[in-house]
Design a protein around this motif. Structure first.
Motif, short mmCIF file in Angstrom:
data_model
loop_
_atom_site.label_atom_id
_atom_site.label_comp_id
_atom_site.label_asym_id
_atom_site.label_seq_id
_atom_site.Cartn_x
_atom_site.Cartn_y
_atom_site.Cartn_z
N LYS A 1 0.86 -1.17 0.00
CA LYS A 1 0.00 0.00 0.00
C LYS A 1 0.90 1.23 0.00
O LYS A 1 1.83 1.32 0.81
N ILE A 2 0.63 2.18 -0.90
CA ILE A 2 1.44 3.39 -1.00
C ILE A 2 0.56 4.58 -0.64
O ILE A 2 -0.50 4.78 -1.25
N GLU A 3 0.98 5.35 0.35
CA GLU A 3 0.13 6.45 0.84
C GLU A 3 0.98 7.59 1.40
O GLU A 3 2.18 7.43 1.62
N PRO A 4 0.37 8.76 1.62
CA PRO A 4 1.11 9.90 2.16
C PRO A 4 1.28 9.81 3.68
O PRO A 4 0.62 8.99 4.33
N THR A 5 2.15 10.64 4.21
CA THR A 5 2.29 10.75 5.66
C THR A 5 1.03 11.38 6.24
O THR A 5 0.31 12.10 5.55
N LYS A 6 0.78 11.13 7.49
CA LYS A 6 -0.38 11.74 8.15
C LYS A 6 -0.10 13.20 8.52
O LYS A 6 -0.97 14.06 8.41
N PHE A 7 1.14 13.48 8.93
CA PHE A 7 1.45 14.79 9.51
C PHE A 7 2.20 15.72 8.55
O PHE A 7 2.46 16.87 8.88
N ASN A 8 2.59 15.21 7.39
CA ASN A 8 3.26 16.01 6.37
C ASN A 8 4.44 16.79 6.96
O ASN A 8 5.36 16.19 7.51
N ASN A 9 4.43 18.13 6.90
CA ASN A 9 5.58 18.91 7.33
C ASN A 9 5.83 18.89 8.84
O ASN A 9 6.87 19.35 9.30
N ASP A 10 4.87 18.37 9.62
CA ASP A 10 5.06 18.28 11.07
C ASP A 10 5.67 16.95 11.50
O ASP A 10 5.98 16.75 12.68
N SER A 11 5.82 16.02 10.56
CA SER A 11 6.28 14.68 10.91
C SER A 11 7.64 14.68 11.60
O SER A 11 7.86 13.95 12.57
N GLY A 12 8.57 15.50 11.09
CA GLY A 12 9.92 15.54 11.67
C GLY A 12 9.91 15.99 13.10
O GLY A 12 10.64 15.45 13.95
N LEU A 13 9.10 17.00 13.42
CA LEU A 13 9.01 17.50 14.79
C LEU A 13 8.45 16.43 15.72
O LEU A 13 8.98 16.18 16.82
N ILE A 14 7.37 15.80 15.30
CA ILE A 14 6.71 14.78 16.14
C ILE A 14 7.62 13.58 16.34
O ILE A 14 7.78 13.08 17.46
N GLY A 15 8.24 13.11 15.26
CA GLY A 15 9.14 11.96 15.38
C GLY A 15 10.37 12.25 16.21
O GLY A 15 10.86 11.38 16.95
N ALA A 16 10.89 13.47 16.13
CA ALA A 16 12.06 13.84 16.92
C ALA A 16 11.74 13.80 18.41
O ALA A 16 12.56 13.35 19.23
N VAL A 17 10.54 14.27 18.77
CA VAL A 17 10.13 14.23 20.18
C VAL A 17 9.95 12.79 20.66
O VAL A 17 10.37 12.44 21.77
#
Length: 314
Positions: A286-302
């Motif tokens: 299944k190929i799909e977009p991220t849920k958080f788009n440009n916020d993904s890096g901030l959320i994942g870093a935390v």
């Protein structure tokens, strides 16, 4: 009642630095964005200024940083720094811990995207998935058997180095995915090379789609080639790693039509292989977009910061 923990997060890219204050549950309380400075010292000064601004309003537990490159998450040493030349061969974690006067944890940017998707996004129920980001370059992350795979030199998931055309046939022609399937090189740069009338900084990825819609044949051809090279890379990954999902990030992923186009290109490759030509792309992944788009890096870093902090308590 337990006091809410707050974290300062940075997502440092070659073009922009995104930043924000997040809770331990991944909720963003405040965020912003600035252009990335040209040298490492100026970037660090910018990070310090952001911390000083937020310190007036929030009691911060630490700083979580997402950035490109081969990163040893335990020591904080960066072997490479993506498009940021001054971040090659430095201990970024050590430097920032001193500069910010607070605990710091750092992680590769696309690994942070994968962690965000696993924690709160489109992969919460997936144990085997890939993330790929299409932007200034091409980055990737591998989450398999319930864990993030970093590799023995912290290089796992660097899909941008994958070849999408025959290097030895023409060594003057860019052959890696970062040059053939990134927005900067595979889309914008290829357009100006063929158009010959504009400079790179004058044309965005969105501009090229606008030109194509208006009938620009060169723009249409460049977009088709862009999709083809993404499809080649993803096809290889599908049959090497057999992921349940491939999650695509980067600003280009906001154009939802790209998913149908990429899947069609992968299907074309499948149709030309006698062993599997009676199957569909959806049979494999299944190929799909991220849920958080440009916020993904901030959320994942935390999430990474919290995970590292918890592991040090034992």
């Amino acid at each position: 009642m337990k006091k809410e923990q707050l974290y300062l997060a940075y997502d440092i890219g070659g073009t922009n630095i995104k930043y924000g204050v997040l809770t331990q549950d991944g909720k963003i309380l405040d965020k912003g964005k600035v252009e990335t400075e040209l040298n490492g010292e100026a970037i660090i000064d910018c990070l310090v200024a952001i911390k000083e601004k937020y310190s007036h309003f929030y009691q911060l537990k630490g700083a979580a940083v997402s950035l490109p490159g081969f990163i040893n998450v335990d020591t904080g040493y960066m072997q490479t720094g993506g498009a940021i030349d001054d971040f090659y061969g430095i201990n970024f974690k050590e430097i920032m811990t001193k500069k910010l006067s607070m605990p710091v944890e750092i992680e590769n940017d696309v690994n942070c995207v994968a962690l965000a998707e696993k924690w709160l996004g489109n992969a919460t129920k997936s144990e085997n998935f890939l993330c790929i980001t299409l932007g200034t370059g091409v980055g990737g992350a591998i989450y398999f058997n319930g864990q993030l795979i970093r590799g023995h030199r912290y290089m796992a998931g660097e899909f941008g180095y994958m070849l999408t055309r025959d290097f030895f046939a023409n060594q003057d022609l860019p052959a890696t995915m970062s040059f053939t399937a990134s927005v900067k090189e595979g889309l914008r740069h290829q357009y100006i090379l063929r158009k010959g009338e504009v400079m790179l900084e004058e044309v965005s990825g969105n501009d090229i789609y606008t030109f194509a819609k208006a009938g620009d044949v060169i723009a249409k051809d460049v977009i088709e080639s862009f999709y083809e090279h993404i499809a080649i890379g993803l096809y290889n990954l599908i049959f090497i790693l057999n992921p349940e999902k491939i999650i695509i990030g980067g600003a280009i992923s906001e154009r939802h039509e790209i998913f149908e186009k990429i899947i069609d290109k992968i299907q074309t490759i499948i149709n030309h292989d006698k062993a599997i030509n009676n199957t569909q792309t959806s049979d494999y992944v299944k190929i799909e977009p991220t849920k958080f788009n440009n916020d993904s890096g901030l959320i994942g870093a935390v999430y990474h910061f919290i995970t590292m902090s918890n592991s040090k308590q034992f």
